[in-house]
Design a protein around this motif. Structure first.
Motif, PDB file in Angstrom:
ATOM      1  N   TRP A   1      67.001  13.922 -48.423  1.00  0.00           N
ATOM      2  CA  TRP A   1      66.103  14.191 -48.855  1.00  0.00           C
ATOM      3  C   TRP A   1      64.989  14.055 -50.083  1.00  0.00           C
ATOM      4  O   TRP A   1      65.700  13.431 -50.629  1.00  0.00           O
ATOM      5  N   SER A   2      63.766  14.405 -49.608  1.00  0.00           N
ATOM      6  CA  SER A   2      63.216  14.384 -50.692  1.00  0.00           C
ATOM      7  C   SER A   2      63.230  14.333 -52.286  1.00  0.00           C
ATOM      8  O   SER A   2      64.429  15.855 -52.089  1.00  0.00           O
ATOM      9  N   GLU A   3      62.857  14.817 -53.400  1.00  0.00           N
ATOM     10  CA  GLU A   3      62.865  14.894 -54.642  1.00  0.00           C
ATOM     11  C   GLU A   3      62.803  16.261 -54.531  1.00  0.00           C
ATOM     12  O   GLU A   3      63.050  17.573 -54.591  1.00  0.00           O
ATOM     13  N   GLU A   4      60.884  16.450 -54.015  1.00  0.00           N
ATOM     14  CA  GLU A   4      60.644  18.027 -53.649  1.00  0.00           C
ATOM     15  C   GLU A   4      61.657  18.762 -52.758  1.00  0.00           C
ATOM     16  O   GLU A   4      61.231  19.737 -53.433  1.00  0.00           O
TER      17      GLU A   4
ATOM     18  N   ASN B   1      64.516  18.409 -52.391  1.00  0.00           N
ATOM     19  CA  ASN B   1      65.889  19.287 -53.187  1.00  0.00           C
ATOM     20  C   ASN B   1      65.853  19.980 -54.103  1.00  0.00           C
ATOM     21  O   ASN B   1      66.514  20.853 -53.703  1.00  0.00           O
ATOM     22  N   LYS B   2      64.795  19.961 -55.242  1.00  0.00           N
ATOM     23  CA  LYS B   2      63.815  20.894 -56.180  1.00  0.00           C
ATOM     24  C   LYS B   2      64.068  22.560 -55.232  1.00  0.00           C
ATOM     25  O   LYS B   2      64.046  22.974 -55.991  1.00  0.00           O
ATOM     26  N   GLU B   3      63.609  21.687 -54.144  1.00  0.00           N
ATOM     27  CA  GLU B   3      62.678  23.175 -53.610  1.00  0.00           C
ATOM     28  C   GLU B   3      64.440  24.343 -53.025  1.00  0.00           C
ATOM     29  O   GLU B   3      64.304  25.121 -53.042  1.00  0.00           O
ATOM     30  N   VAL B   4      65.294  23.673 -52.542  1.00  0.00           N
ATOM     31  CA  VAL B   4      65.959  24.234 -51.613  1.00  0.00           C
ATOM     32  C   VAL B   4      67.102  24.407 -52.686  1.00  0.00           C
ATOM     33  O   VAL B   4      68.008  25.666 -52.877  1.00  0.00           O
ATOM     34  N   PHE B   5      67.327  24.360 -53.539  1.00  0.00           N
ATOM     35  CA  PHE B   5      68.488  23.761 -54.986  1.00  0.00           C
ATOM     36  C   PHE B   5      68.443  24.060 -56.040  1.00  0.00           C
ATOM     37  O   PHE B   5      68.677  24.309 -56.875  1.00  0.00           O
ATOM     38  N   GLY B   6      67.067  23.961 -56.287  1.00  0.00           N
ATOM     39  CA  GLY B   6      66.482  24.602 -57.701  1.00  0.00           C
ATOM     40  C   GLY B   6      67.030  23.730 -58.963  1.00  0.00           C
ATOM     41  O   GLY B   6      67.118  22.168 -58.406  1.00  0.00           O
ATOM     42  N   LYS B   7      67.535  24.277 -59.514  1.00  0.00           N
ATOM     43  CA  LYS B   7      68.306  23.863 -60.928  1.00  0.00           C
ATOM     44  C   LYS B   7      69.033  22.953 -61.082  1.00  0.00           C
ATOM     45  O   LYS B   7      69.606  21.930 -61.420  1.00  0.00           O
TER      46      LYS B   7
ATOM     47  N   ALA C   1      69.541  20.747 -58.448  1.00  0.00           N
ATOM     48  CA  ALA C   1      69.467  19.477 -57.681  1.00  0.00           C
ATOM     49  C   ALA C   1      69.391  18.787 -59.097  1.00  0.00           C
ATOM     50  O   ALA C   1      68.977  17.171 -59.041  1.00  0.00           O
ATOM     51  N   ASN C   2      69.139  19.366 -60.574  1.00  0.00           N
ATOM     52  CA  ASN C   2      69.427  18.486 -61.368  1.00  0.00           C
ATOM     53  C   ASN C   2      69.648  17.774 -61.065  1.00  0.00           C
ATOM     54  O   ASN C   2      71.032  16.984 -61.289  1.00  0.00           O
ATOM     55  N   ALA C   3      69.282  16.100 -61.741  1.00  0.00           N
ATOM     56  CA  ALA C   3      69.894  14.959 -61.580  1.00  0.00           C
ATOM     57  C   ALA C   3      71.505  14.599 -62.560  1.00  0.00           C
ATOM     58  O   ALA C   3      72.246  14.030 -62.157  1.00  0.00           O
ATOM     59  N   ASN C   4      70.484  14.971 -63.511  1.00  0.00           N
ATOM     60  CA  ASN C   4      71.813  14.585 -63.968  1.00  0.00           C
ATOM     61  C   ASN C   4      73.072  16.000 -64.831  1.00  0.00           C
ATOM     62  O   ASN C   4      73.521  16.050 -65.782  1.00  0.00           O
ATOM     63  N   TRP C   5      73.144  16.620 -63.682  1.00  0.00           N
ATOM     64  CA  TRP C   5      74.718  17.343 -63.589  1.00  0.00           C
ATOM     65  C   TRP C   5      73.749  18.909 -64.339  1.00  0.00           C
ATOM     66  O   TRP C   5      73.206  18.361 -65.326  1.00  0.00           O
TER      67      TRP C   5
END
Ligand code: NI
Length: 136
Positions: A21-24, A26-32, A34-38
């Motif tokens: 999925w795109s960044e957007e 992922n953000k939409e579905v997983f919210g915080k 999905a933060n790249a740095n864990w």
């Protein structure tokens, strides 16, 4: 049949991210999550076993031994670790509480059953307001 629950605690890092999925998205579905740095959670692991009290002890299984088993089989492998990167039994899986609870069940089951008691439930509390339960 009597049910006995033991609770152990650990904390661990993870992220929820679908690489397809795109960044957007992922953000939409997983919210915080999905933060790249864990990010981390303080997990509470509740393991419930069932059986009949033994006539010599009145126990279905020694609760301390159950705690030790949970620590040896699960907590040692996940506490202060990154679930996505460090934990062999989560490799290649989404580290959702749902998947994590199923994997914990699968890891624990043989260790519990060899003592002649049945695993009944794995409850994994991820946040004070979210938990999942798996009954096999
Ligand atoms: Ni999370």
């Amino acid at each position: 049949m009597v049910y006995l629950t033991r609770v152990e605690h650990f904390n661990a890092a993870h992220k929820l991210y679908n690489t397809e999925w795109s960044e957007e998205q992922n953000k939409e579905v997983f919210g915080k999550c999905a933060n790249a740095n864990w990010h981390g959670h303080n997990y509470e692991l509740h393991v419930t076993i069932k059986g009949t009290p033994h006539p010599d002890t009145g126990f279905i299984f020694n609760a301390k031994e159950l705690g030790d088993l949970m620590k040896d089989v699960i907590v040692e492998k996940v506490d202060h670790r990154n679930l996505n990167l460090d934990v062999d039994f989560m490799k290649g899986k989404f580290t959702s509480a749902e998947n994590f609870a199923i994997s914990i069940w699968n890891e624990l089951k043989p260790h519990i059953e060899k003592h002649g008691v049945q695993l009944h439930r794995v409850k994994l509390q991820e946040t004070p307001r979210i938990y999942v339960e798996y009954f096999g």
